[in-house]
Write a protein that holds these residues in place. Structure first.
Motif, PDB file in Angstrom:
ATOM      1  N   SER A   1      -4.221  12.174  -5.503  1.00  0.00           N
ATOM      2  CA  SER A   1      -4.613  10.602  -5.959  1.00  0.00           C
ATOM      3  C   SER A   1      -4.014   9.426  -5.419  1.00  0.00           C
ATOM      4  O   SER A   1      -4.428   8.371  -4.963  1.00  0.00           O
ATOM      5  CB  SER A   1      -4.344  10.726  -7.810  1.00  0.00           C
ATOM      6  OG  SER A   1      -5.773  11.758  -8.333  1.00  0.00           O
ATOM      7  N   SER A   2      -2.672   9.737  -5.555  1.00  0.00           N
ATOM      8  CA  SER A   2      -1.511   9.240  -4.320  1.00  0.00           C
ATOM      9  C   SER A   2      -2.105   8.714  -2.859  1.00  0.00           C
ATOM     10  O   SER A   2      -2.406   7.543  -2.162  1.00  0.00           O
ATOM     11  CB  SER A   2      -0.299   9.341  -4.358  1.00  0.00           C
ATOM     12  OG  SER A   2       0.395   8.264  -4.193  1.00  0.00           O
TER      13      SER A   2
ATOM     14  N   ASN B   1       2.061   3.243  -4.078  1.00  0.00           N
ATOM     15  CA  ASN B   1       0.869   4.116  -5.121  1.00  0.00           C
ATOM     16  C   ASN B   1       2.016   5.076  -5.294  1.00  0.00           C
ATOM     17  O   ASN B   1       1.644   6.536  -5.454  1.00  0.00           O
ATOM     18  CB  ASN B   1      -0.371   4.916  -4.165  1.00  0.00           C
ATOM     19  CG  ASN B   1      -0.962   3.000  -3.862  1.00  0.00           C
ATOM     20  OD1 ASN B   1      -1.885   3.290  -5.438  1.00  0.00           O
ATOM     21  ND2 ASN B   1      -1.048   2.593  -3.582  1.00  0.00           N
ATOM     22  N   LYS B   2       3.360   5.000  -4.968  1.00  0.00           N
ATOM     23  CA  LYS B   2       4.534   5.674  -5.315  1.00  0.00           C
ATOM     24  C   LYS B   2       4.327   7.644  -4.333  1.00  0.00           C
ATOM     25  O   LYS B   2       4.409   8.376  -4.720  1.00  0.00           O
ATOM     26  CB  LYS B   2       4.401   6.113  -6.683  1.00  0.00           C
ATOM     27  CG  LYS B   2       4.661   4.494  -7.278  1.00  0.00           C
ATOM     28  CD  LYS B   2       5.437   5.105  -8.954  1.00  0.00           C
ATOM     29  CE  LYS B   2       5.767   3.956  -9.787  1.00  0.00           C
ATOM     30  NZ  LYS B   2       6.879   3.162  -8.968  1.00  0.00           N
TER      31      LYS B   2
ATOM     32  N   SER C   1       1.007  -1.258   0.426  1.00  0.00           N
ATOM     33  CA  SER C   1      -0.067   0.252  -0.105  1.00  0.00           C
ATOM     34  C   SER C   1       0.853   0.902  -0.155  1.00  0.00           C
ATOM     35  O   SER C   1       0.666   2.263  -0.245  1.00  0.00           O
ATOM     36  CB  SER C   1      -1.044   0.002   1.822  1.00  0.00           C
ATOM     37  OG  SER C   1      -1.931  -1.267   1.327  1.00  0.00           O
TER      38      SER C   1
ATOM     39  N   ALA D   1      -5.361   7.327  -3.328  1.00  0.00           N
ATOM     40  CA  ALA D   1      -4.994   5.491  -3.499  1.00  0.00           C
ATOM     41  C   ALA D   1      -4.190   4.530  -2.252  1.00  0.00           C
ATOM     42  O   ALA D   1      -4.591   3.690  -2.086  1.00  0.00           O
ATOM     43  CB  ALA D   1      -4.509   5.191  -4.748  1.00  0.00           C
ATOM     44  N   THR D   2      -3.783   5.466  -1.562  1.00  0.00           N
ATOM     45  CA  THR D   2      -2.401   4.822  -0.550  1.00  0.00           C
ATOM     46  C   THR D   2      -3.745   4.885   1.149  1.00  0.00           C
ATOM     47  O   THR D   2      -3.691   3.205   0.818  1.00  0.00           O
ATOM     48  CB  THR D   2      -1.434   5.883   0.155  1.00  0.00           C
ATOM     49  OG1 THR D   2      -0.660   5.794  -1.568  1.00  0.00           O
ATOM     50  CG2 THR D   2      -0.976   5.451   1.380  1.00  0.00           C
TER      51      THR D   2
END
Length: 446
Positions: free
Chosen positions: A142-143, A104-105, A100, A146-147
């Motif tokens: 977004s990251s 998602n960088k 996780s 997403a995380t």
């Protein structure tokens, strides 16, 4: 002559039983949980009061079966199984946390955002670097989302897995209760009793993979099972069984409750996957808390810098981000590149003085360092768990091997016994034949 026939017949029956037992051992040599059986063959005891020499040599009889068992080695296997299952379960959820955090960088997106601000500082009046900075800001939002979503998903999966494990444990407990009931009705030394004892030990080993169990048995072999150590509450006693339920708080604290005969007792597993789930829930909740704090601090910090400067139209900077509920649901509020407040108040469109505040925030907020630190700590914990799992796997394999040496089937030894009992069976048949031939000869003389 009748004594000779009786001796031969008793021996024939006894060694036929022994041959059947050896054959069953050989056929079941590869069956998991099967314990070796031996036939207890004893000399026929003379009736009370007979003391003359005529009471000697009355033959042999099969008194029943003896099942090979070693309670200490069996308990060691259960303990090793519980320890390994806990470590492997914990490692599973640490792996989910790592996926996780890195998948998602988020760290890379944070670095990209702050670097894009440097490009705007180099040419504050140009729209192209401003558009690139907004694109980087969108990637950040977004990251974060997403995380956080991935961590929430991991927690949901953990909840389902824990509930499934509790359900499986309850099912095994009910099965053990039925085995206990069967043992109470079985005669000692029978094949049926041996089969039920094998099933009892199989069920207990499966239960130990879910939680640590403390086991005692009565004279009939019926198991009394406690969970969470020797002082833990009773899960199985005779035919009576309890049920464990799972709950989790928002902070990741797991609570197990054992319901037995109308009473509920807290359970604190020290082994098995239930203990691993408790550790995993804390790890996931901790990582999620860090991401939410980071998202809140990032959004507030960026918005504070925005408010301190002016955009290309000379107005005070508007908020760039809005933290959601939960905070990781970060939303990009600014959609116009001109709205980036690069200039200090009153300095004009070519000024980049306000972006110095953004660079200062990068240092003081330690956003990139924080996510890297959380990721590194989780990776170190995961590596440690894997190392422990390797050692515990070796320990469990050793415990299983030692138990097998004590209670398992050695095909070579069984083959020797098979030949020995075959010869004894044939000898018994020969005794009967000789007795018959002798009796016929006597009858012919008369």
């Amino acid at each position: 002559m009748s004594d000779m026939l009786s001796i031969g017949l008793s021996s024939l029956k006894a060694y036929q039983t022994a041959l059947t037992t050896v054959s069953e051992n050989i056929a079941s040599a590869g069956t998991a949980g099967y314990s070796r059986r031996t036939t207890d063959i004893r000399e026929v005891v003379a009736p009370a009061g007979i003391t003359t020499g005529t009471a000697q040599g009355m033959g042999v009889v099969a008194r029943g079966l003896t099942r090979a068992a070693d309670v200490y080695k069996t308990a060691e296997v259960r303990t090793a199984t519980a320890d390994l299952a806990r470590t492997e379960a914990g490692a599973t959820w640490l792996q989910r946390v790592e996926e996780s955090l890195t998948g998602n960088k988020l760290g890379d997106r944070l670095t990209g955002f702050f670097n894009s601000a440097k490009a705007v500082a180099a040419d504050p009046a140009s729209l192209a670097p401003r558009a690139a900075m907004l694109e980087a800001a969108s990637s950040i939002a977004s990251s974060f989302a997403a995380t956080g979503t991935a961590l929430d998903g991991a927690m949901e999966d953990l909840d389902k897995s824990a509930e499934a494990a509790a359900t499986q444990l309850n099912s095994l407990a009910r099965s053990l209760g039925r085995v206990n009931a069967g043992l109470g009705r079985q005669q000692e030394g029978t094949s049926g009793q041996a089969a039920l004892l094998d099933e009892r030990d199989r069920l207990l080993e499966q239960m130990s993979a879910i939680t640590d169990v403390s086991v005692t048995t009565d004279t009939s072999g019926r198991a009394i099972v406690r969970v969470g150590g020797v002082a833990g509450p009773v899960l199985v006693q005779g035919e009576n069984t309890g049920a464990i339920t799972y709950q989790r708080s928002d902070e990741g604290l797991v609570a197990y409750t054992l319901h037995f005969q109308g009473e509920g007792s807290p359970v604190f597993p020290n082994g098995g996957v239930l203990a691993g789930f408790a550790e995993g829930a804390e790890r996931i909740a901790g990582a999620l808390d860090e991401v939410n704090k980071l998202a809140t601090a990032f959004a507030e910090g960026i918005n504070t810098v925005q408010a301190a400067g002016e955009d290309l139209d000379g107005t005070a900077g508007a908020p760039m981000f809005a933290a959601g509920d939960p905070a990781y649901k970060l939303t990009l509020m600014l959609d116009d590149p001109r709205g980036i407040a690069a200039a200090a108040p009153g300095k004009g469109i070519r000024d980049n003085g306000n972006l110095a505040g953004l660079e200062a925030l990068r240092g003081s907020g330690r956003f990139e360092d924080t996510i890297a630190s959380v990721t590194s700590a989780n990776a170190a914990a995961l590596s440690a768990r894997r190392s422990v799992a390797e050692a515990q796997t070796a320990m469990r394999d050793s415990a299983v091997s030692e138990r097998a040496a004590a209670t398992g089937v050695n095909v070579d030894e069984e083959a020797v016994d098979l030949i020995r009992f075959q010869q004894a069976y044939q000898a018994s048949s020969r005794v009967i034949q000789i007795a018959r031939d002798t009796l016929n000869s006597i009858l012919e003389i008369r």
